[in-house]
Scaffold this active site. Structure first.
Site: not given
Length: 661
Positions: A411, A455, A471
């Site tokens: 991520c 994350h 995201d």
């Protein structure tokens, strides 16, 4: 080596020595995971030596040998803890003292000192572990110490092992009601486990910077980060973004927090319903707190930063509990000043040339439309990129290498590249790090977030809309947002690499999974309502007592205490007084003689009684005569040692046997 002469009144029974060894092992055992290896070896050696002394194979060590061991242990502590006067070193010192004391328990006084130190060591266990299982184990360990204390005071000739345990249980049982009264009503002070142990301890979780590989490294650990309890239903998995840090400064490879503005928190326009919940956060030795994106206000002893993250006044060095309210739907900072716009579009003047060129091409194709550019970025990721826990290492031009060469990452790779490309197009962007998702426990209805749930995502500023969550991971691996991290990563080699035997890696389904979830729920309830009871005490006392006044508190403490103490006094008056075992044997023998028609008078010595019996039954007097002689020697001879007691006991047992036949 030397032999030590001990008075009979101070002599310890063999069972008392065994109970001392059991108590010492019980209180030290939980500390084996952190104590230096040489301390454990010293403790094992002292226990083995005491067993040899106990069995008569060795004598007690000479004082010079004991002094040498003390000096060597002191030197070992200095080397192991580098002259650090932390609580870790103090607990190790207590453990060493407990081990060395085993080598000189000659008499009752030494045994008492040993067991008092054992109680201190038992209390220090909670500095390192406060789980429910540890609490249950330490109750058993304390019971063993109390049993050892009881055995110290029993007759040296008694070799019963279970009797001290029974008496210890009877002593501790009445203490439980009084303990509960004090727990619920007594004003809270800082618990023992809130003391900071080691200032040099490693910080855990997210740091205030993010470089390629930083967050993927956290998936190697199943360490607990925090738990969240909601007043109503929890948000959907796709909305479980836990905001921790906003990173706005980029040096070409790493993102950092950057300088914050002097003004207050960014303006938040709440749209829709809010969520109220409670966080139980584990120690991290960092100052930041966790909040569902995005919090409305800060809890006590914390402040809300400009980008609406939470910062505590002090490092979180112990478990803390706080309540929050967040808005899942919102508009954030619909207006940006020129200084803020410059800060959020800042990039190094050089570096990652291929990425800059690609963004320029896309910007021309989209004719400067922000939404179209974002769609191009996400489509580029979706086309040929791989989401993996073990991405390849990146060099100086990390964004270029990720976008054009490796095309695989976690991520933080996607978030960093996205924020870079948006800034290259002169669009304000920043990276947000935190946690996403969590494991839902249906038993107690709470979310558990662990380090592998860490994350990173992006916030992009759009004219008229303010900061919007973006995201990019969802474009490559949408299942990361819809599934819990442990479900998604369980089949990958790098997941929980630092915890290969973790229950979360081995137990994935069936009744074992349900058992794990139930135990986790039980442990969480223990943490909230016992370890962190001081957070609930004020409200509970308000509900129980109405308005809290000094008189109500005094009565609430005195009335239950008086009831418990009165019950104890009544039981003590009813219990028979403890009797010397020799006297009990003698009374039983005299009762047998009385059944044959010879009753001893209260003012009659045993020798006179036997002489009177001899006038009528010489055979019976012959049986009683050895008892009378041993009794007189024990009570009236200058030396009253244990051997005389043993002779009297043997004479009475022989007389009882002869009377039965």
């Amino acid at each position: 080596m030397k032999q030590v002469s001990v008075k009979p009144v101070d002599k310890l029974s063999r069972s008392a020595v065994l109970w001392q060894l059991i108590a010492c092992v019980a209180v030290v055992l939980p500390n084996v995971v952190w104590l230096p290896a040489w301390v454990l070896l010293l403790g094992a050696g002292c226990i083995a030596a005491r067993v040899m002394i106990h069995t008569g194979r060795w004598s007690f060590p000479h004082w010079s040998l004991r002094l040498l061991l003390v000096v060597a242990a002191a030197a070992g502590l200095l080397v192991s803890f580098n002259r650090d006067a932390s609580l870790n070193a103090m607990v190790a010192l207590l453990t060493v003292g407990l081990a060395l004391k085993l080598l000189e328990i000659y008499r009752r006084r030494d045994a008492l000192v040993l067991l008092y130190v054992a109680l201190f060591v038992a209390a220090t266990v909670f500095l390192f572990e406060q789980s429910l299982l540890m609490a249950v184990y330490m109750c058993v360990a304390v019971l063993a110490v109390i049993a050892a204390l009881v055995s110290v005071w029993q007759d040296p000739l008694r070799e019963e092992m279970l009797r001290p345990l029974k008496l210890a249980s009877r002593m501790l049982l009445p203490a439980l009601p009084l303990m509960l009264v004090l727990f619920f009503l007594f004003p809270r002070i800082g618990p023992l486990w809130s003391v900071e142990l080691d200032r040099s301890a490693a910080r855990t979780g997210l740091s205030d910077s993010m470089a390629p590989g930083d967050i993927s490294r956290l998936t190697r650990s199943d360490e607990l980060a925090f738990r969240a309890v909601f007043e109503g239903e929890p948000p959907a998995p796709s909305l479980r973004y836990w905001r921790v840090l906003v990173l706005s400064a980029f040096d070409g490879r790493s993102w950092t927090v950057g300088s914050s503005s002097a003004r207050g928190a960014e303006v938040l326009d709440v749209q829709g319903e809010t969520l109220t919940y409670e966080i139980v956060q584990e120690p991290s030795r960092q100052r930041w707190l966790y909040a569902l994106d995005v919090p409305l206000a800060a809890p006590p002893q914390a402040q809300l930063t400009m980008p609406r993250t939470l910062v505590s006044a002090n490092e979180v060095s112990q478990r803390i509990q706080y309540s929050l309210t967040s808005a899942p739907a919102y508009q954030l900072a619909t207006q940006l000043s020129q200084a803020e716009r410059r800060a959020y579009t800042q990039l190094p003047s050089r570096g990652n040339p291929r990425s800059r060129e690609l963004v320029s091409t896309w910007l021309n194709e989209s004719q400067g439309d922000v939404v179209t550019l974002i769609d191009q970025i996400l489509a580029y990721f979706h086309a040929s990129f791989v989401y993996t826990l073990e991405p390849m290492a990146l060099g100086e031009h990390s964004v270029d290498e990720f976008l054009f060469d490796t095309r695989q990452g976690f991520c933080e790779h996607f978030a960093s590249a996205t924020a870079f490309m948006l800034r290259a197009a002169d669009i304000p962007a920043r990276v947000v790090t935190g946690y996403q998702g969590g494991e839902w426990n249906t038993t107690q209805r709470y979310l558990t977030l662990r380090q592998y749930d860490a994350h990173a995502w992006v916030e992009v500023w759009i004219e008229g809309q303010g900061w919007q969550r973006l995201d990019p991971t969802a474009a490559v691996a949408p299942e990361r947002i819809e599934m819990s991290a442990d479900q998604l990563f369980s089949g990958q080699a790098g997941f929980l690499a630092d915890s290969p035997l973790s229950a979360r890696r081995l137990i994935r389904q069936g009744w074992l999974l349900q058992a794990r979830m139930r135990y986790d729920a039980l442990n969480f309830a223990w943490q909230r309502w016992v370890l962190n009871y001081h957070h609930q005490q004020q409200n509970l006392l308000q509900d129980w007592l109405g308005g809290i006044t000094p008189w109500k508190m005094v009565l609430a403490l005195l009335v239950p205490g008086a009831l418990v103490l009165g019950w104890l006094a009544w039981r003590l008056l009813r219990w028979p007084q403890p009797q010397d075992p020799l006297q009990r044997h003698l009374q039983r023998l005299l009762q047998r003689v009385a059944r044959q028609g010879f009753q001893r008078q209260p003012d009659e010595t045993l020798n006179r009684f036997v002489a009177r019996v001899a006038a009528h039954s010489p055979a019976l007097a012959e049986i009683l005569q050895p008892v009378a002689e041993a009794y007189e020697q024990l009570h009236y001879a200058p030396s009253t040692d244990a051997q005389a007691r043993q002779r009297l006991l043997a004479a009475m047992r022989q007389a009882e046997t002869r009377l039965k036949s």
